[in-house]
Design an enzyme around this catalytic site. Structure first.
Site, PDB file in Angstrom:
ATOM      1  N   TYR A  69      45.823  38.698  31.940  1.00  0.00           N
ATOM      2  CA  TYR A  69      46.236  38.202  33.249  1.00  0.00           C
ATOM      3  C   TYR A  69      45.575  36.856  33.472  1.00  0.00           C
ATOM      4  CZ  TYR A  69      46.746  38.014  38.395  1.00  0.00           C
ATOM      5  OH  TYR A  69      47.048  37.652  39.680  1.00  0.00           O
TER       6      TYR A  69
ATOM      7  N   ASP B 169      40.510  31.504  29.068  1.00  0.00           N
ATOM      8  CA  ASP B 169      40.485  31.852  30.485  1.00  0.00           C
ATOM      9  C   ASP B 169      39.229  32.689  30.719  1.00  0.00           C
ATOM     10  OD1 ASP B 169      40.707  32.809  33.001  1.00  0.00           O
ATOM     11  OD2 ASP B 169      42.775  33.518  32.826  1.00  0.00           O
TER      12      ASP B 169
ATOM     13  N   LYS C 224      35.578  33.134  40.114  1.00  0.00           N
ATOM     14  CA  LYS C 224      34.687  34.266  40.396  1.00  0.00           C
ATOM     15  C   LYS C 224      33.207  33.856  40.494  1.00  0.00           C
ATOM     16  CE  LYS C 224      38.125  37.442  38.494  1.00  0.00           C
ATOM     17  NZ  LYS C 224      38.710  38.369  39.411  1.00  0.00           N
TER      18      LYS C 224
END
Ligand code: PLP
Length: 424
Positions: free
Chosen positions: A144, A239, A267
């Site tokens: 994702y 990523d 994050k």
């Protein structure tokens, strides 16, 4: 455990928010039951609006690596807020945080801050396309990369949880430029590259997959991607929105010793505030506006509060913290395996430092197909038993559990006692 106030709030929320939530997995649909509404969080514990406490393994989906409301981060935020909340113009914290990231992550020579992981991956892919003059990208099934159109093809996380890995609303024109390979399977990547010569702009990968549950890279997988990208002039994008400063001080690329061309982050680098970033080789990054022709911008990008929280968080992330996270993670993993075994429940746990997933399966889990062997109904029952015993796990069988530096022995014992009863 009574959750009357949560229930009332969910009823109200559903009248105005789609599904009562602002991000789909929060709605608890795959595990049954209704979402818990939270009032406060401190350390490793979150308190709901009915006054119930939970040991938290969601950690806001990764950012809260130091635990909630860490005093040094709170202080940095309070000091920052008094100076103004947004300038829409440069401020000192942006280059200070940028320098800290560049110092710790070898491949990042220049960086651009954005507001979410989604923005980071969208920006990185556009940049790779602008830099190479090519259109196609290779991603991996079950990975994702946020909700940008190009990435909602065989996607993980909530898209996978709800059986919508290919979102409606993504045009065929966009979808045709995204090719999907299998995680941990170099040959599947090679085949796509060989069948599309001179057309692939980027390979984007979660160096440790976290959105089909946690799956580490097999030895040689990331290195093989590096070699393929070098061979074909493809931009290799890691990523690291989830793994960045999560799995080690140099992120996953430091841990596995493989250097990408571009890295996406989010994050942890925002310490719990909305932040994303992408960075990498100056030769590529300098193609971004205002130096180059690839446009990217943001009203709130580099927001001073977000930069302050990120800077305070990264400043506290010493090797000792990573050692403590590893120690807690190892004990949690061993304790869960022992209790599952005693109860005769088959589980497979994948863990990289402070991110882990327990799959309810007899298989080893190393790619999307093997992740899908997890028994989601069994996970749902386990999840709800844990919740009612005061342990808050991610409400999906395909998500990473996150440990924070604030998790200590008392939380471990509570978790393992709850798990023993839940397995039974
Ligand atoms: N990339 C990865 C690896 C992620 O795990 C996520 C979110 O979980 C994203 C990108 C998207 O980040 P955001 O939710 O901040 O848009």
């Amino acid at each position: 455990m009574r959750r009357d106030s949560s229930k009332k709030m969910f009823d109200m929320a559903q009248k105005v928010l789609v599904g009562g939530v602002n991000s789909p997995v929060r709605a608890f649909r795959s595990v049954g039951g209704e979402p818990v509404f939270f009032a406060s969080a401190k350390g490793a514990v979150m308190r709901d609006v009915d006054g119930n406490d939970y040991v938290d393994y969601v950690g806001s989906w990764g950012p809260m690596i130091l635990g909630h409301s860490r005093p040094e981060v709170t202080r940095a935020l309070l000091e920052s807020v008094e100076k103004g909340t947004s300038f829409g113009a440069p401020g000192e914290m942006e280059h200070l945080l940028g320098a800290l990231v560049c110092e710790r992550v070898n491949s990042v020579e220049k960086i651009r801050f954005v507001n979410s992981g989604t923005e980071a991956t969208m920006g990185a892919l556009r940049l790779a396309r602008g830099f190479t003059g090519r259109a196609k990208a290779i991603k991996f099934e079950g990975c994702y990369h946020g909700h940008g159109d190009s990435f909602l093809i065989k996607a993980g996380s909530g898209a996978l949880t709800f059986g919508e890995p290919d979102s409606s609303g993504v045009t065929a024109g966009v979808a045709k430029d995204t090719l999907t390979a299998q995680f941990n399977d170099l040959e599947s990547v090679m085949a796509l590259a060989d069948n599309n010569p001179g057309e692939i702009a980027a390979v984007i990968v979660e160096p440790v997959a976290g959105n089909m549950g946690v799956i580490g890279p097999r030895p040689g997988f990331l290195q093989g991607l590096r070699e393929l990208c070098d061979r074909d002039g493809i931009v290799l994008i890691f990523d690291e929105v989830m793994t960045g400063f999560r799995v080690g001080p140099g992120s996953a690329q430091g841990l596995f010793g493989v250097t990408p061309d571009l890295t996406c982050m989010g994050k942890v680098i925002g310490g719990g505030l909305p932040v994303g970033a992408f960075g990498g080789k100056a030769e590529i990054m300098d193609n971004l506006s205002p130096l180059g022709p690839v446009y990217q911008a943001g009203t709130l990008s580099g927001n001073p509060l977000a930069m302050a929280a990120g800077y305070a968080t990264l400043s506290l992330l010493t090797q000792d913290v990573y050692d403590a996270l590893e120690s807690y993670g190892a004990r949690l993993e061993a304790g869960l395996i022992e209790r599952a075994k005693n109860a005769g429940v088959p589980v497979a746990i994948n863990r990289v430092g402070s991110m882990m997933t327990m799959f309810f399966t007899t298989s080893r889990v190393f790619d999307f197909a093997s992740a899908k062997t997890t028994d989601t109904a069994r996970f749902g029952a386990f999840f709800n038993a844990m919740l009612n015993a005061g342990v808050y796990l991610p409400p999906s069988a395909f998500e990473a559990w996150f440990i924070s530096a604030a998790h200590v022995d008392a939380e471990l014992e509570k978790t393992l006692d709850a798990a023993k009863a839940a397995f039974a």
